[in-house]
Design an enzyme around this catalytic site. Structure first.
Site, mmCIF file in Angstrom:
data_model
loop_
_atom_site.group_PDB
_atom_site.id
_atom_site.type_symbol
_atom_site.label_atom_id
_atom_site.label_comp_id
_atom_site.label_asym_id
_atom_site.label_seq_id
_atom_site.Cartn_x
_atom_site.Cartn_y
_atom_site.Cartn_z
ATOM 1 N N LYS A 48 40.680 26.628 42.096
ATOM 2 C CA LYS A 48 41.260 27.141 40.850
ATOM 3 C C LYS A 48 42.247 26.134 40.262
ATOM 4 O O LYS A 48 42.329 25.977 39.033
ATOM 5 C CB LYS A 48 41.925 28.496 41.103
ATOM 6 C CG LYS A 48 40.932 29.585 41.513
ATOM 7 C CD LYS A 48 39.803 29.735 40.499
ATOM 8 C CE LYS A 48 38.842 30.841 40.842
ATOM 9 N NZ LYS A 48 37.785 31.047 39.810
ATOM 10 N N SER A 85 45.878 32.230 41.511
ATOM 11 C CA SER A 85 45.834 31.441 42.747
ATOM 12 C C SER A 85 45.949 29.943 42.489
ATOM 13 O O SER A 85 46.126 29.173 43.431
ATOM 14 C CB SER A 85 44.544 31.728 43.505
ATOM 15 O OG SER A 85 44.516 33.074 43.946
ATOM 16 N N TYR A 132 39.786 28.548 48.618
ATOM 17 C CA TYR A 132 39.630 29.095 47.264
ATOM 18 C C TYR A 132 40.680 28.566 46.291
ATOM 19 O O TYR A 132 40.360 28.134 45.184
ATOM 20 C CB TYR A 132 39.713 30.625 47.353
ATOM 21 C CG TYR A 132 39.724 31.367 46.043
ATOM 22 C CD1 TYR A 132 38.545 31.617 45.343
ATOM 23 C CD2 TYR A 132 40.913 31.875 45.511
ATOM 24 C CE1 TYR A 132 38.554 32.333 44.150
ATOM 25 C CE2 TYR A 132 40.932 32.585 44.326
ATOM 26 C CZ TYR A 132 39.752 32.815 43.645
ATOM 27 O OH TYR A 132 39.759 33.517 42.460
ATOM 28 N N SER A 190 42.674 31.331 37.942
ATOM 29 C CA SER A 190 43.273 32.433 38.702
ATOM 30 C C SER A 190 44.760 32.193 38.859
ATOM 31 O O SER A 190 45.236 31.042 38.804
ATOM 32 C CB SER A 190 42.626 32.527 40.083
ATOM 33 O OG SER A 190 43.318 33.439 40.919
#
Length: 244
Positions: free
Chosen positions: A151, A136, A147, A134
Site C-alpha cells: 500500500k 495501512s 501487505y 489503505s
C-alpha cells in the site's frame, strides 16, 4: 476496474454506473458476484463487462487491460482496487506468499496502469487513475508485514505517475480506506472483542462500509476534480488521528 466483484470495488463500479459510466470489472474467482455487478450496471442503463484475471500471475495483467479497453471501446477512468491480505505472522510468511501479495496488490497494477495510460495518451484522453491504497500505508499491522508495504508502494507510484502523466492532462491519486468491513477482513473481525476495539479507534464509533468509499472515489475520478493529482485521500472515520 480491478477487483470489481465484491466490497469496495463493487460499490465503486456501481457508483460509476450511476454517474453514467460504462464499466468493465476484473475478478479472479467470484464469477457469480461479478455477474451480479454486471447485471446491476446494465440495470442502470449502462454497458457492463466482466473479465477474469489472476493478478498473482503477472502474465495476465496486460491482456486483461487490453481486453477491457477493447470491450469498452476506450477507457478514460481506471480504478486499481484488487488486493489480498492473508493475515499471517511475520515469521510464517514464505517467499511464495510474499510474491503473491506483491503481484496482486502492486506489480499487476503497475502493468495494468501502463497499458491504460498509454491508451489515454495516444488517444488524447485527459483521464483519471485511482489506486485503492489503505490506512495501512501509514501504520503497521501485526499480521500484515507483507501487505502494508504494497500500500505504501501504491502511494509512491501515484506520486511519480502524477509527474509522468500530468503533462498529458491525466490526474492520478489514491484513496486510503480505513477499516472497511469486506471479505478481506471479515474473518479477522469475527472476533467481537477486536471488532469493538477497532470501532472505538474511529472517532465516528463505527467501522466503514464499502458505500462510504464511493463519494470520495467519484470525486477523484470526476470532471469536477480539475486540479488534484499526486495525492492520497484518507477516508478512515478518523481512525488515524484518534490517538486516545
Amino acid at each position: 476496474m480491478t477487483g470489481g466483484s465484491r466490497g469496495i470495488g463493487r460499490a465503486i463500479a456501481i457508483g460509476l454506473a450511476r454517474e453514467g459510466a460504462d464499466v468493465c470489472i476484473g475478478y479472479s474467482s467470484s464469477e457469480k458476484e461479478a455477474a451480479e455487478v454486471v447485471r446491476e450496471v446494465q440495470g442502470l442503463g449502462r454497458k457492463g463487462y466482466m473479465v477474469r484475471v489472476d493478478q498473482a500471475n503477472l502474465d495476465e495483467a496486460v491482456p486483461f487491460a487490453e481486453r477491457c479497453i477493447s470491450l469498452l471501446g476506450g477507457v478514460d477512468v481506471l480504478v486499481n482496487n484488487a488486493g489480498i491480505c492473508p493475515f499471517k505472522p511475520f515469521f510464517e510468511i514464505d517467499k511464495d506468499l510474499l510474491v503473491k501479495v506483491m503481484n496482486v496488490n502492486f506489480l499487476s497494477h503497475f502493468l495494468i496502469t501502463q497499458v491504460v495510460a498509454r491508451h489515454m495518451v495516444s488517444h488524447g484522453v485527459r483521464g483519471r487513475i485511482l489506486m485503492i491504497s489503505s490506512i495501512s500505508a501509514h501504520v503497521g499491522g501485526l499480521l500484515q508485514t507483507h501487505y502494508t508495504p504494497t500500500k505504501s508502494a501504491l502511494n509512491g507510484l501515484v506520486h511519480s505517475l502524477a509527474i509522468a502523466l500530468g503533462p498529458h492532462g491525466i490526474l492520478v491519486n489514491s484513496l486510503e480506506p480505513g477499516t472497511i468491513v469486506t471479505d478481506i477482513n471479515r474473518e479477522d473481525l469475527s472476533d467481537q472483542e477486536k471488532r469493538r476495539y477497532m470501532e472505538k479507534r474511529t472517532v465516528l464509533g463505527r467501522l466503514g462500509d464499502p458505500e462510504d468509499m464511493v463519494g470520495p472515489a467519484l470525486f477523484l475520478l470526476s470532471d469536477e476534480n480539475t486540479y488534484t493529482t499526486g495525492t492520497s485521500l484518507l477516508s478512515d472515520g478518523g481512525m488515524l488521528v484518534n490517538l486516545q
